[in-house]
Design an enzyme around this catalytic site. Structure first.
Site, PDB file in Angstrom:
ATOM      1  N   ASN A 208       0.845  -1.189   0.000  1.00  0.00           N
ATOM      2  CA  ASN A 208       0.000   0.000   0.000  1.00  0.00           C
ATOM      3  C   ASN A 208       0.887   1.248   0.000  1.00  0.00           C
ATOM      4  O   ASN A 208       2.113   1.152  -0.059  1.00  0.00           O
ATOM      5  CB  ASN A 208      -0.957  -0.018   1.194  1.00  0.00           C
ATOM      6  CG  ASN A 208      -0.216  -0.167   2.507  1.00  0.00           C
ATOM      7  OD1 ASN A 208       0.572   0.695   2.887  1.00  0.00           O
ATOM      8  ND2 ASN A 208      -0.470  -1.258   3.207  1.00  0.00           N
ATOM      9  N   ASP A 277      -4.257  -6.590   4.611  1.00  0.00           N
ATOM     10  CA  ASP A 277      -5.321  -7.453   5.131  1.00  0.00           C
ATOM     11  C   ASP A 277      -5.260  -8.844   4.514  1.00  0.00           C
ATOM     12  O   ASP A 277      -5.683  -9.823   5.137  1.00  0.00           O
ATOM     13  CB  ASP A 277      -6.693  -6.839   4.842  1.00  0.00           C
ATOM     14  CG  ASP A 277      -6.923  -5.568   5.642  1.00  0.00           C
ATOM     15  OD1 ASP A 277      -6.431  -5.497   6.789  1.00  0.00           O
ATOM     16  OD2 ASP A 277      -7.576  -4.640   5.126  1.00  0.00           O
ATOM     17  N   LYS A 336     -14.384  -0.080  15.179  1.00  0.00           N
ATOM     18  CA  LYS A 336     -13.052  -0.669  15.302  1.00  0.00           C
ATOM     19  C   LYS A 336     -12.574  -0.601  16.747  1.00  0.00           C
ATOM     20  O   LYS A 336     -11.997  -1.569  17.269  1.00  0.00           O
ATOM     21  CB  LYS A 336     -12.072   0.061  14.384  1.00  0.00           C
ATOM     22  CG  LYS A 336     -10.700  -0.586  14.280  1.00  0.00           C
ATOM     23  CD  LYS A 336      -9.883   0.049  13.155  1.00  0.00           C
ATOM     24  CE  LYS A 336      -8.608  -0.742  12.900  1.00  0.00           C
ATOM     25  NZ  LYS A 336      -7.835  -0.200  11.765  1.00  0.00           N
ATOM     26  N   LYS A 340     -12.254  -4.300  18.582  1.00  0.00           N
ATOM     27  CA  LYS A 340     -10.887  -4.801  18.773  1.00  0.00           C
ATOM     28  C   LYS A 340     -10.336  -4.487  20.153  1.00  0.00           C
ATOM     29  O   LYS A 340      -9.153  -4.674  20.421  1.00  0.00           O
ATOM     30  CB  LYS A 340      -9.984  -4.251  17.677  1.00  0.00           C
ATOM     31  CG  LYS A 340     -10.508  -4.637  16.291  1.00  0.00           C
ATOM     32  CD  LYS A 340      -9.546  -4.406  15.173  1.00  0.00           C
ATOM     33  CE  LYS A 340     -10.162  -4.862  13.849  1.00  0.00           C
ATOM     34  NZ  LYS A 340      -9.251  -4.733  12.706  1.00  0.00           N
TER      35      LYS A 340
END
Length: 403
Positions: A208, A277, A336, A340
């Protein structure tokens, strides 16, 4: 705000010419830079060079007849916020280790009561001599900071350790020492930064646009505030910060293994890396050839580092994650945070001006369980301190103290 004063002591050695760049860089950053040279140093580069770069008079002799009311070396020693010796010769280091003050440089250095940084530069044999090593260790024990010499081709023709540390690394060390308040002293911080790379074949990989700038800024901020920092970094073109443990990885699995190995050791985990991912289900051992207009790549999901660490988090630990979004920023970042088991999510909008990958600025929203704070545009360096301040507050709230 009053300028901070950096005093640079220059000992006799061929690396003295490199210190001109250091003096220039520090002056451009707004520091009040003063240079003291030994007589031998003036044989390699002239005092006028440094006077031109710093706009301050260079001191060489203890008994300079340019009269001033105050005692020059005592006055400068009192003003110094940091005193750096670059290059520091074996002779100067030996004098300092044994309290010998027989010239302007060693006299002022001995009188100064500020953080002191020593950057040794000399022949490999001189550096490795047990006497020099003992003197360097003695300086450490007296509370001085040593920035290790670099390895390479030396002026004498030898190849080995003894080169002056890179000027950028010396600057990094100086800026660390200039921050006197160390609220994170004794705290262990792990920072992940940069992208990961997932191989498809020996030539291609999935990655990325992450530059690692935000993670590196966070690592420097934590270090400057006194933390013991471990930086786990994917591939970047950034210079590695000094005075921290650096672990280099490529893949998401490698990063997962390194973070997992530290899960019982850190007080604060900052997951700023842009981890892939997915990875290819099969890495072809040979370069894939073009076969048709379309091809299919089979992907499998990588382990979620933030999720795994959140599940195993101790009550005394703080975990910070990052969220890069293109829509529904607060809603997605809050999911998130909760999903998490993180304590803080730093969220930004990829399509917002001045935010996102590669740039030197960012615009973020801090998401916590008890509130949301949107910050204005700022440099990633400044943002690093803002985030560390928030994490320190969370840590204190959890523990009542950071001890």
């Amino acid at each position: 705000m009053e300028k901070k004063t950096v005093v640079i002591g220059i000992c006799g050695g061929i690396a003295a010419y490199k210190t001109a760049q250091l003096a220039s860089n520090l002056y451009k950053k707004g520091y009040d830079v003063h240079v003291i040279m030994t007589k031998n140093a003036t044989e390699f580069i002239t005092p006028m060079t440094f006077e031109t770069l710093t706009h301050n008079r260079v001191s060489v002799g203890t008994f300079d007849r340019n009269f001033q009311y105050d005692v020059n070396h005592i006055s400068l020693a009192k003003r110094a916020d940091v005193f750096v010796l670059a290059p520091a010769s074996a002779n100067c280091i030996a004098k300092i280790a044994h309290g010998i003050a027989d010239d302007m440089l060693t006299t002022t250095f001995l009188a100064a009561n500020c953080p002191k940084l020593i950057a040794p530069a000399m022949n490999t044999g001189m550096l490795n001599n047990p006497i020099t090593q003992r003197n360097i260790q003695q300086c450490r024990e007296f509370g001085m900071t040593i920035i290790e010499s670099a390895s390479g081709y030396l002026a004498c023709g030898d190849v080995g350790k003894g080169r002056l540390a890179e000027i950028e690394d010396i600057e990094d060390a100086i800026e660390c020492l200039l921050i006197k308040d160390k609220p994170l002293a004794g705290i262990k911080v792990v920072v992940t930064a940069g992208p990961t790379q997932e191989d498809i074949d020996p030539v291609r990989f999935i990655t990325n646009h992450s530059s690692g700038k935000m993670g590196y800024a966070l690592a420097r901020a934590a270090r400057n505030l006194g933390a013991e920092v471990t930086l786990i970094t994917g591939p970047t073109s950034l210079r590695k910060p000094v005075f921290m443990t650096i672990i280099e990885v490529r893949t998401a699995d490698e990063m997962f293994q390194e973070v997992s190995g530290l899960k019982d050791q850190y007080d604060i985990l900052i997951k700023s890396a842009a981890v892939s991912d997915y990875r290819a289900s099969f890495v072809n051992p040979h370069k894939l050839k073009k076969q048709s207009q379309q091809t299919t790549l089979d992907l499998v999901m990588n382990k979620d580092i933030l999720l795994a660490m959140g599940k195993e988090k101790k009550d005394s630990q703080v975990i910070c994650g990052f969220a890069m979004e293109t829509e529904n920023l607060e809603e997605n970042a809050t999911k998130k945070l909760l999903g998490k088991n993180a304590d803080l999510i730093v969220a930004n909008q990829l399509n917002e001006e001045f935010a996102g990958f590669k740039g030197d600025t960012n615009v973020v929203t801090l998401i916590q369980r008890d509130g949301i704070v949107k910050l204005n545009k700022m440099s990633k360096e400044a943002l690093g301190y803002e985030i560390m301040e928030q994490l320190l507050k969370i840590l204190i709230k959890k523990r009542g103290t950071i001890c």
